[in-house]
Motif scaffolding. Structure first.
Motif, PDB file in Angstrom:
ATOM      1  N   THR A   1      -4.518   2.302  -0.549  1.00  0.00           N
ATOM      2  CA  THR A   1      -5.213   1.216   0.164  1.00  0.00           C
ATOM      3  C   THR A   1      -6.554   0.889  -0.468  1.00  0.00           C
ATOM      4  O   THR A   1      -6.887  -0.278  -0.682  1.00  0.00           O
ATOM      5  CB  THR A   1      -5.468   1.637   1.629  1.00  0.00           C
ATOM      6  OG1 THR A   1      -4.278   2.182   2.146  1.00  0.00           O
ATOM      7  CG2 THR A   1      -5.932   0.488   2.474  1.00  0.00           C
ATOM      8  N   GLU A   2      -7.344   1.961  -0.761  1.00  0.00           N
ATOM      9  CA  GLU A   2      -8.711   1.720  -1.228  1.00  0.00           C
ATOM     10  C   GLU A   2      -8.747   1.081  -2.620  1.00  0.00           C
ATOM     11  O   GLU A   2      -9.770   0.552  -3.030  1.00  0.00           O
ATOM     12  CB  GLU A   2      -9.534   3.015  -1.193  1.00  0.00           C
ATOM     13  CG  GLU A   2      -9.019   4.148  -2.066  1.00  0.00           C
ATOM     14  CD  GLU A   2      -8.011   5.031  -1.339  1.00  0.00           C
ATOM     15  OE1 GLU A   2      -7.340   4.544  -0.403  1.00  0.00           O
ATOM     16  OE2 GLU A   2      -7.870   6.204  -1.734  1.00  0.00           O
TER      17      GLU A   2
ATOM     18  N   ILE B   1       0.851  -1.197   0.000  1.00  0.00           N
ATOM     19  CA  ILE B   1       0.000   0.000   0.000  1.00  0.00           C
ATOM     20  C   ILE B   1       0.884   1.244   0.000  1.00  0.00           C
ATOM     21  O   ILE B   1       2.015   1.210   0.477  1.00  0.00           O
ATOM     22  CB  ILE B   1      -0.983   0.050   1.198  1.00  0.00           C
ATOM     23  CG1 ILE B   1      -0.237   0.051   2.529  1.00  0.00           C
ATOM     24  CG2 ILE B   1      -2.005  -1.027   1.117  1.00  0.00           C
ATOM     25  CD1 ILE B   1      -1.080   0.575   3.668  1.00  0.00           C
TER      26      ILE B   1
ATOM     27  N   ASP C   1       0.685  -7.446   8.931  1.00  0.00           N
ATOM     28  CA  ASP C   1       1.022  -7.402   7.509  1.00  0.00           C
ATOM     29  C   ASP C   1       1.771  -8.690   7.165  1.00  0.00           C
ATOM     30  O   ASP C   1       2.641  -9.118   7.923  1.00  0.00           O
ATOM     31  CB  ASP C   1       1.901  -6.193   7.197  1.00  0.00           C
ATOM     32  CG  ASP C   1       1.059  -5.003   6.786  1.00  0.00           C
ATOM     33  OD1 ASP C   1       0.004  -4.803   7.418  1.00  0.00           O
ATOM     34  OD2 ASP C   1       1.442  -4.287   5.845  1.00  0.00           O
TER      35      ASP C   1
ATOM     36  N   ARG D   1       0.816  -4.878  12.463  1.00  0.00           N
ATOM     37  CA  ARG D   1       0.252  -3.569  12.075  1.00  0.00           C
ATOM     38  C   ARG D   1      -0.339  -2.967  13.343  1.00  0.00           C
ATOM     39  O   ARG D   1      -1.411  -3.375  13.794  1.00  0.00           O
ATOM     40  CB  ARG D   1      -0.808  -3.783  10.999  1.00  0.00           C
ATOM     41  CG  ARG D   1      -1.604  -2.549  10.609  1.00  0.00           C
ATOM     42  CD  ARG D   1      -0.955  -1.716   9.545  1.00  0.00           C
ATOM     43  NE  ARG D   1      -0.945  -2.334   8.238  1.00  0.00           N
ATOM     44  CZ  ARG D   1      -1.778  -1.986   7.249  1.00  0.00           C
ATOM     45  NH1 ARG D   1      -2.691  -1.074   7.444  1.00  0.00           N
ATOM     46  NH2 ARG D   1      -1.673  -2.553   6.061  1.00  0.00           N
TER      47      ARG D   1
ATOM     48  N   TRP E   1       0.661  -6.965   2.583  1.00  0.00           N
ATOM     49  CA  TRP E   1      -0.602  -6.324   2.972  1.00  0.00           C
ATOM     50  C   TRP E   1      -1.153  -7.031   4.190  1.00  0.00           C
ATOM     51  O   TRP E   1      -0.590  -8.026   4.649  1.00  0.00           O
ATOM     52  CB  TRP E   1      -1.599  -6.368   1.797  1.00  0.00           C
ATOM     53  CG  TRP E   1      -2.634  -5.292   1.840  1.00  0.00           C
ATOM     54  CD1 TRP E   1      -2.614  -4.159   2.606  1.00  0.00           C
ATOM     55  CD2 TRP E   1      -3.845  -5.234   1.075  1.00  0.00           C
ATOM     56  NE1 TRP E   1      -3.725  -3.398   2.354  1.00  0.00           N
ATOM     57  CE2 TRP E   1      -4.496  -4.028   1.431  1.00  0.00           C
ATOM     58  CE3 TRP E   1      -4.446  -6.074   0.133  1.00  0.00           C
ATOM     59  CZ2 TRP E   1      -5.717  -3.642   0.865  1.00  0.00           C
ATOM     60  CZ3 TRP E   1      -5.641  -5.688  -0.414  1.00  0.00           C
ATOM     61  CH2 TRP E   1      -6.277  -4.480  -0.071  1.00  0.00           C
TER      62      TRP E   1
ATOM     63  N   SER F   1       1.922   4.139   1.695  1.00  0.00           N
ATOM     64  CA  SER F   1       1.794   4.503   3.104  1.00  0.00           C
ATOM     65  C   SER F   1       1.744   6.012   3.288  1.00  0.00           C
ATOM     66  O   SER F   1       2.429   6.755   2.587  1.00  0.00           O
ATOM     67  CB  SER F   1       2.982   3.937   3.878  1.00  0.00           C
ATOM     68  OG  SER F   1       2.957   4.429   5.193  1.00  0.00           O
TER      69      SER F   1
END
Lengths: 448, 298
Positions: free
Chosen positions: A63-64, A30, A322, A137, A85, A32
């Motif tokens: 991320t989305e 992702i 993650d 995470r 992820w 970050s």
């Protein structure tokens, strides 16, 4: 002569493309919000290339968008060699035969070096390993220490009997409600509230955050999706109803801005950072953002662990470490080598020195034991503390791997988030909202 | 004389062949990027196709039945109709007003024209993010409404079922009016000035000139713009998805966002394909009747 030349040319092209394939891998992760995290991975990639000659192309995706891109790329047969992820893509897609089974990597690194639960949560069936845990995470519940002081509450963590640390004002979900009521104020005296006690997204736009909030409350209250022995759908239970009743009560109590029904994944950070709300759940991106602009303000942020059930004392926090998912490509072996490199203790410690502790925390036991981690601050310590309560969407376990996929689909498919909209925007009863969750889960099962 | 292979081609035939040959690359590209996905979608709509399961058995019309019986389908269909019709009407009215203004000579017209076209240029993601902030409870829209004493409490535009579709429509209209404005302005500049002068001599007032000269002269421009707008609005996705993700409680879903949700959230490519095929059919019916209406008028 010309024929020989053409043959040589073709041979050279084939040879160079084979060499190129073997000497580079594509890694997705992702994008970050914390640049230091990407710097740490870039550093690791460069070190790995220097050591092995294998180039690592780090591809950063918002991320989305990542899940959509992954689904599409797998359907098109063009997926990355390695994916880092935390939403368990290995388990999700192993049925398609595109994911590499990674028990051998775990064994090489040392199975004993991983906390057992972090391995079993990526096994389906038990023993078949689809993902390799990399970093914890870290996430935690954020609050403003000065607001608690002003309200006459102790802002500092205390040590519980089991050694864990908690802030008493937010020890249980009932405490969260009571404290939030005390903090909700009309500061300007114009008849409108301008300081709210808490803020959680109550809609599907809060990508990840709203589902994490709802699922944490559900599981803390004793509700869960499947019976761990029989696999029966048991989400429609008095416990889940009680959880949604609590979430409805806290929404109706006025301690949260009415706009939470339209908040997106960033809004809770925004309203916390501009000191409109006093209690949110988030990763450590908030503190680092505030620290960048106003270090003194960052020191006013407190972090605590997941609130417990008022009676049972059960605490859960919906999340997942993650992991590294290795896909079956021409570069699978190179990807495995890079995974092993990232799991080396000295690689991880150096990466933590670059990216700090907070967004990610150590997960491997030999890394945790490194002296570097004995010197971390209170905020980071609380993030690591909250890590103990992580549960996955299939919590407390399922009898078949098929149900893990369903649990993930339910979690990622806005099912828990939409129920939050039902109890807030539509003013449904918690019973009806939970019935709708059950209906959607049964439909998902039937469709499979 | 020896014949070296078939009959001799006339000049015309040679040109036709050359034309066909030159068109071939474009046709091949079109076949790959349009025809292939289109046919593939139709095929998928008759298969059971879940992204995480490798088997894709034939299921007939099951996917279509599933989509039609989904409780979200009627809401989505209604929303799409509102979004397309109200959206197109809104774009046309605003586009017309602004085009009429820009058709006059005034100082700084070029700058004003550039400003009016801005919504078209701004990337949708940036626009949606900005509008989301503007519609937030502490956003500029609520601030203005409260300052003007129109409301006492902020409205949660994107979290309220009564307001969410309207808010999304506002953004859709804002994003789409520059196309209408540009097309209408081009049309206006082609209307001969003599028509207005003659009407003035006959004593026509402004409204009469507008309804009896401007509108009839712009008829074909407007029809083209309306058709394009309806097609594009039917294919709209990003405004709704970026603003509300179809929420709250499915109250802003349009056909494409629902198809996206089937495909990429629920990972049901089969349902998504079935809905996409149905959307195409609805659009085709609309275009058929519109074209027929146009022919009757002609």
């Amino acid at each position: 002569m010309r024929k020989i030349f053409v043959c040589l040319l073709v041979f050279a092209v084939v040879l160079s493309s084979v060499a190129l394939a073997a000497s580079s891998i594509e890694v997705w992760q992702i994008h970050s919000p914390i640049p230091e995290i990407m710097n740490a991975f870039d550093w690791a990639a460069q070190e790995f290339e220097a050591e092995t000659g294998i180039k690592v192309n780090m591809v950063r995706i918002p991320t989305e968008d990542l899940h959509t891109k992954l689904v599409v790329s797998i359907s098109a047969g063009q997926y990355p060699d390695l994916l880092i992820w935390n939403i368990r893509p290995g388990l999700e897609f192993q049925g398609l035969g595109v994911v590499e089974e990674v028990s051998s990597v775990i064994d090489e690194v040392g199975r004993d070096n991983f906390p057992t639960a972090t391995l079993t949560m990526f096994q389906a069936p038990l023993g078949k390993q689809w993902e390799i845990p990399l970093f914890a995470r870290l996430a935690g519940y954020h609050y403003w220490k000065d607001w608690l002081l002003d309200a006459g509450l102790d802002p500092n963590p205390t040590v519980l009997d089991d050694g864990s640390m908690v802030v008493n004002a937010y020890n249980t979900w009932d405490d969260v409600l009571e404290t939030s009521k005390k903090l909700t104020k009309d500061l300007s005296g114009d008849g409108t509230i301008d300081q709210y006690g808490a803020g959680f997204q109550y809609n599907r736009k809060g990508f990840g955050d709203s589902a994490a909030y709802a699922f944490s409350v559900i599981t803390t209250f004793g509700g869960h999706l499947f019976d761990s022995q029989t696999g029966e759908v048991v989400i429609n239970s008095p416990q889940t109803v009680a959880a949604y009743q609590f979430m409805k009560d806290i929404y109706k109590s006025g301690v949260m801005p009415p706009g939470v029904v339209a908040w997106d994944g960033y809004d809770n950070n925004k309203y916390f950072m501009d000191r409109t709300v006093g209690f949110i759940v988030n990763s450590n991106s908030v503190i680092s953002n505030v620290r960048e602009n106003d270090p003194e303000l960052a020191d006013k942020i407190g972090v605590t662990i997941a609130p417990a059930h008022p009676e049972t004392g059960l605490r859960t926090y919906s999340g997942s470490p993650d992991t590294m998912t290795i896909f079956k490509t021409d570069n699978t072996d190179s990807a495995k080598e890079f995974a092993k490199f990232l799991l080396k203790a000295n690689t991880q410690v150096e990466m933590f020195k670059i990216m700090g502790v907070g967004y990610y925390g150590p997960l491997l036991l030999n890394v945790m034991a490194d002296p570097f981690f004995s010197e971390i601050g209170e905020q980071e310590r609380m993030f690591v503390e909250n890590n103990k309560y992580f549960v996955g969407p299939e919590y407390p376990g399922v009898p078949s791997p098929e149900l893990i996929t369903v649990a993930l689909a339910v979690y990622n498919g806005f099912v828990y988030d939409d129920a939050l909209t039902r109890i807030s925007v539509d003013d449904w009863s918690p019973e009806d909202a939970v019935k709708e969750i059950e209906k959607r889960v049964l439909e998902m099962l039937e469709e499979r | 004389m020896e014949n070296h292979g078939g009959p001799r081609l006339t000049m015309m035939q040679k040109e036709t062949r050359l034309g066909a040959l030159l068109l071939m690359p474009a046709i091949i590209v079109m076949l790959i990027v349009i025809a292939y996905p289109f046919i593939y979608s139709i095929i998928i709509s008759f298969l059971r196709w879940h992204a995480v399961y490798p088997d894709h058995p034939w299921v007939g019309f099951t996917n279509y039945i599933k989509v039609i019986t989904d409780s979200r389908f009627p809401i989505t269909l209604r929303n799409t109709a509102i979004y397309a019709l109200v959206g197109t009407a809104g774009k046309m009215i605003i586009g017309m007003i602004l085009a009429l203004i820009l058709n006059k000579q005034f100082w700084g017209r070029g700058v004003v024209r550039g400003l009016f076209i801005l919504p078209w240029i701004i990337p949708m993601v940036s626009a949606a993010t900005t509008w989301r902030w503007m519609f937030a409870e502490d956003g500029v829209v609520n601030f203005l409404l409260q300052r003007l004493n129109i409301i006492s409490q902020p409205i949660i535009f994107l979290g309220d079922k009564q307001w969410a579709l309207a808010a999304v429509l506002v953004v859709g209209i804002w994003k789409g009016y520059p196309l209408f404005m540009t097309m209408i302005l081009a049309g206006l500049q082609n209307i001969p000035g003599e028509l207005y002068e003659a009407a003035e001599v006959d004593g026509a007032n402004g409204l009469q000139k507008f309804f009896y000269i401007t509108i009839p002269s712009l008829r074909y421009v407007l029809i083209t713009a309306i058709i394009l707008s309806v097609i594009w609005t039917f294919n709209a996705f990003n405004v709704v998805w970026l603003m509300t993700k179809g929420g709250p409680s499915n109250s802003t879903h349009i056909l494409n966002t629902l198809a996206y949700e089937y495909g990429f959230v629920g990972m049901r490519y089969d349902y998504a394909a079935a809905l996409a095929v149905m959307t195409l059919a609805i659009l085709a019916v609309f275009l058929y009747f519109f074209a027929k209406l146009q022919k009757v008028e002609e």
